[in-house]
Design an enzyme around this catalytic site. Structure first.
Site, mmCIF file in Angstrom:
data_model
loop_
_atom_site.group_PDB
_atom_site.id
_atom_site.type_symbol
_atom_site.label_atom_id
_atom_site.label_comp_id
_atom_site.label_asym_id
_atom_site.label_seq_id
_atom_site.Cartn_x
_atom_site.Cartn_y
_atom_site.Cartn_z
ATOM 1 N N ASP A 314 0.791 -1.420 -0.020
ATOM 2 C CA ASP A 314 -0.081 0.066 -0.212
ATOM 3 C C ASP A 314 1.071 1.223 0.062
ATOM 4 O OD1 ASP A 314 -3.008 -0.684 0.263
ATOM 5 O OD2 ASP A 314 -2.224 -2.077 1.762
ATOM 6 N N ASP A 315 0.416 2.268 -0.095
ATOM 7 C CA ASP A 315 1.039 3.646 -0.127
ATOM 8 C C ASP A 315 2.153 3.718 -1.387
ATOM 9 O OD1 ASP A 315 -0.277 3.921 2.142
ATOM 10 O OD2 ASP A 315 1.461 3.606 3.690
ATOM 11 N N SER A 316 3.331 3.635 -1.223
ATOM 12 C CA SER A 316 4.410 3.965 -2.222
ATOM 13 C C SER A 316 4.685 2.658 -3.055
ATOM 14 C CB SER A 316 5.427 4.541 -1.612
ATOM 15 O OG SER A 316 5.388 6.038 -1.267
ATOM 16 N N TRP A 317 3.624 1.756 -3.256
ATOM 17 C CA TRP A 317 3.890 0.604 -3.915
ATOM 18 C C TRP A 317 3.864 0.677 -5.267
ATOM 19 C CZ3 TRP A 317 0.743 -1.496 -7.716
ATOM 20 C CH2 TRP A 317 -0.515 -0.963 -7.936
#
Length: 716
Positions: A314-317
């Site tokens: 999730d996030d900066s994937w």
């Protein structure tokens, strides 16, 4: 209760200053791992308490001093100004008007300006560079056509990392805004490698480095008005990966240049929900390869120091596609997925890594993602946890993971002791299910279901983000329903379907709006695709269409599979044509009419399809015999206990499979799984009231009584 179900497979968020609480809950919930969370630290008392330690790192956002010294190492994005109407020959546009100036800053360096573009949006043509100038945050356009609309597409620096921005605004933080570095910048990349080396040396107690996540965040564009704060969100967009350096590297590798318009796309951006252009596919492949190469270097550093490397999906994937061609080459030891739903569990469970971990919700924040109170006055986190568990449990009955856990601030749970008990019970139930899977999977019906869309396996078990962010799409509701059904599920692209993949499936589901990536858009112009699916159904397969399946203009029918479905949609060309009259017939399986739509433009193609539900005299659900197979049409599908049961019975009916084959109950709110290796039957209720049910088995029916949300595990 056997003690083995009270310990292990649980990751607890610890918090310095609350050591007693941390260690008490670690024991109550059976944690074997303690982790830090964003904004928290673990004290020596916690670190030295005998638990494995996860340490959270967001590799690109903890380096403000370096970013201040090297401002050109910060990440960037293309943005597009709001359209402005010219009233005369000359027009002045402030590109940043309407954007959040704490998130973005104009990049007007010479390299960046070379990629700026001005467009006449009325004619959809680029304005020659000779007709516009830039100075002091303004673009002056000359030679305008009065009453035409104009935009400026421009590069900007992203000066506040978006997850840190979210945490600030959610928790009223007053700490420094964190910036983000771009590993494509040579100095930044060298710095990040050395920083990680030093960090590993300085944190000897850490067993697992939890990368949260990698380099590029999902796109989240804030506006300056609270009336439209979130101007654009796409969890699978690649817009935040761009820079002048990336564009130059792409041109060198692919032999052609990208422009701002390749990303801006008439102001619509290249959203995941629309079929990609060739340029977008190429750019995604370019970024995926880059991310994998850089990520492997970081994982190798972590391994060199004797630690495991897990990644938070999730996030900066972005660029780290877990079902893409490069993910396995990175060498992650585990993948952690935050989950609200069943399909997210299945997404995590199928990734090629040794360890799969779910981060449960609710997150230990004062408010949830929707802004409603959670661990604050007016919140009911136990209720929220059980609502999520209803979705998660049914998926875990079909396919297990290795670990579960929580994130956030443990101290917020103090006023909610019932939440402590709820999590204890869920952890025990998870361990019992996990043990059953360790000895072999549950029995499934002999039905192979293929979800057919543009992205195919690359977007297995997802669209773009969580359920609540994509619930306008029929397909996410279908994914959620499938996540707990006793059938084999796979995800095919249209190219797969054309090239022989249909031979390995029994049912194909296509659901979407005309022109989107899930329906398919121009992919349905392929006669090879239409012929392959027509033959597939005629020879015994089932084609289920939802919304505007197989829809594309330019042919005899709007739905290219209308001849199989027995229903089509009028886009205006058939308003003078007669419509077949019909009677609504009893369905051979339970139907959920609440989840169906009310599309007024549908009509039968030849009058042969059975209409199972109609609205205002218009068919909304049909069942059509085609050769040896079936076409099923639904104007809409919305997840519910009832609609999930409808989909299951539809699959069983069209494939002529008995309920006893898969050990099914006679109640929609009671789901089951039989594990033959241990001869164990699991019966789980999602009802809020006590319920009695029968479970159909190959040896006859078995009766059970379940309390609300109860799970029974019965050994023969």
């Amino acid at each position: 209760m056997d003690q083995k179900y009270r310990q292990g497979g649980f990751t607890l968020p610890g918090e310095a200053g609350y050591e007693k609480l941390t260690l008490e809950l670690a024991k109550k919930w059976g944690a074997d791992v303690i982790r830090d969370s964003d904004g928290t630290k673990l004290s020596p008392e916690i670190v030295e308490a005998g638990y494995s330690i996860y340490s959270t790192i967001c590799i690109i956002r903890q380096h403000n001093a370096f970013a201040a010294e090297h401002p050109d190492s910060q990440q960037q994005s293309f943005l597009c100004s709001d359209p402005v109407v010219a009233q005369g020959d000359t027009l002045v546009i402030r590109p940043m008007d309407g954007y959040f100036d704490e998130q973005f800053e104009l990049n007007d360096t010479p390299d960046a300006l070379g990629y700026w573009q001005v467009y006449d949006r009325t004619t959809d043509t680029e304005v020659p560079r000779s007709q516009w100038t830039y100075a002091d945050g303004r673009v002056t356009v000359t030679g305008c056509t009065p009453w035409h609309q104009y935009t400026v597409s421009f590069l900007c620096w992203r000066i506040w990392e978006e997850i840190n921005m979210y945490n600030h605004t959610t928790n009223s933080w007053t700490t420094e805004h964190l910036r983000q570095l771009d590993p494509r910048h040579p100095a930044a990349w060298e710095y990040l490698q050395q920083w990680l080396e030093n960090w590993c040396v300085e944190n000897p107690a850490t067993n697992v480095v939890r990368l949260t996540s990698l380099f590029y965040n999902f796109v989240w564009i804030f506006g300056d008005s609270m009336r439209n704060r979130s101007r654009f969100v796409d969890w699978a967009s690649y817009d935040f990966t761009v820079s002048a350096a990336a564009l130059k590297d792409f041109e060198a590798e692919y032999g052609y240049a990208l422009t701002a318009e390749d990303f801006i796309h008439q102001g619509k951006l290249q959203v995941t929900h629309m079929p990609p252009t060739k340029a977008k596919r190429d750019y995604m492949a370019f970024i995926q390869k880059f991310v994998a190469e850089k990520a492997k270097v970081l994982v190798d550093i972590i391994h060199k120091h004797g630690k495991l490397a897990y990644v938070f999906y999730d996030d900066s994937w972005v660029g780290m596609e877990p079902y893409g061609p490069h993910f396995a080459s990175i060498g992650f030891d585990g993948l952690i997925k935050c989950v609200f739903s069943g399909y997210e569990c299945r997404l995590c469970a199928n990734v090629d890594v040794p360890t799969h971990e779910l981060r449960f919700h609710p997150y230990l924040f004062p408010t949830g993602l929707g802004g409603l109170p959670t661990f604050s006055e007016g919140g009911d986190p136990s209720r929220d946890a059980l609502q999520y568990w209803q979705h998660v449990r049914r998926a875990l009955m079909r396919q297990s993971v290795d670990r579960i856990g929580l994130g956030g601030y443990l101290s917020l749970t103090i006023p909610f002791p019932d939440f402590h008990d709820t999590m204890e019970n869920m952890a025990i139930e998870f361990r019992r299910l996990k043990e059953l899977h360790a000895h072999g999977g549950p029995v499934s019906a002999p039905i192979r279901v293929a979800v057919l869309h543009t992205w195919g396996s690359l977007r297995s078990w997802t669209l773009s983000g969580h359920f609540h962010e994509t619930d306008m799409h029929n397909l996410i509701h279908i994914n959620e329903a499938l996540s707990g059904l006793p059938v084999d599920v796979r995800f095919l692209s249209f190219e797969d379907a054309e090239n022989g993949a249909l031979a390995d499936v029994d049912v194909v589901i296509n659901a979407g709006r005309a022109g989107d990536a899930w329906s398919g858009g121009a992919s349905w112009q392929s006669e090879k695709l239409v012929a392959a699916l027509t033959r597939f159904v005629h020879e015994g397969g089932t084609f289920i269409g939802v919304g505007e399946p197989s829809a594309v203009e330019g042919y005899q029918t709007f739905f290219r599979m209308a001849h199989v479905l027995g229903v089509d949609k009028d886009t205006g060309a058939r308003v003078c044509h007669g419509k077949w009259r019909f009677d609504v017939t009893d369905a051979p399986f339970a139907i959920d009419t609440q989840g169906l739509g009310q599309d007024p433009y549908l009509h039968l193609t030849d009058g042969k399809a059975q209409v199972l539900h109609a609205a205002n005299g218009v068919p909304q659900m049909t069942l059509n015999r085609f050769g040896k197979g079936w076409g099923v049409y639904m104007s809409q599908f919305r997840w519910s206990i009832e609609s999930t049961r409808m989909l299951l019975e539809m699959l069983l009916h069209t494939q002529n499979v008995s309920a006893g084959t898969a050990y099914l109950s006679d109640r929609a709110e009671v789901e089951t799984a039989y594990y033959p290796a241990d001869k164990v039957l699991v019966v789980a209720s999602s009802a809020t009231e006590p319920v009695d049910c029968l479970v159909h088995t190959p040896d006859g029916d078995r009766a059970f009584h379940l309390e609300p949300m109860e799970t029974k595990i019965i050994r023969d």
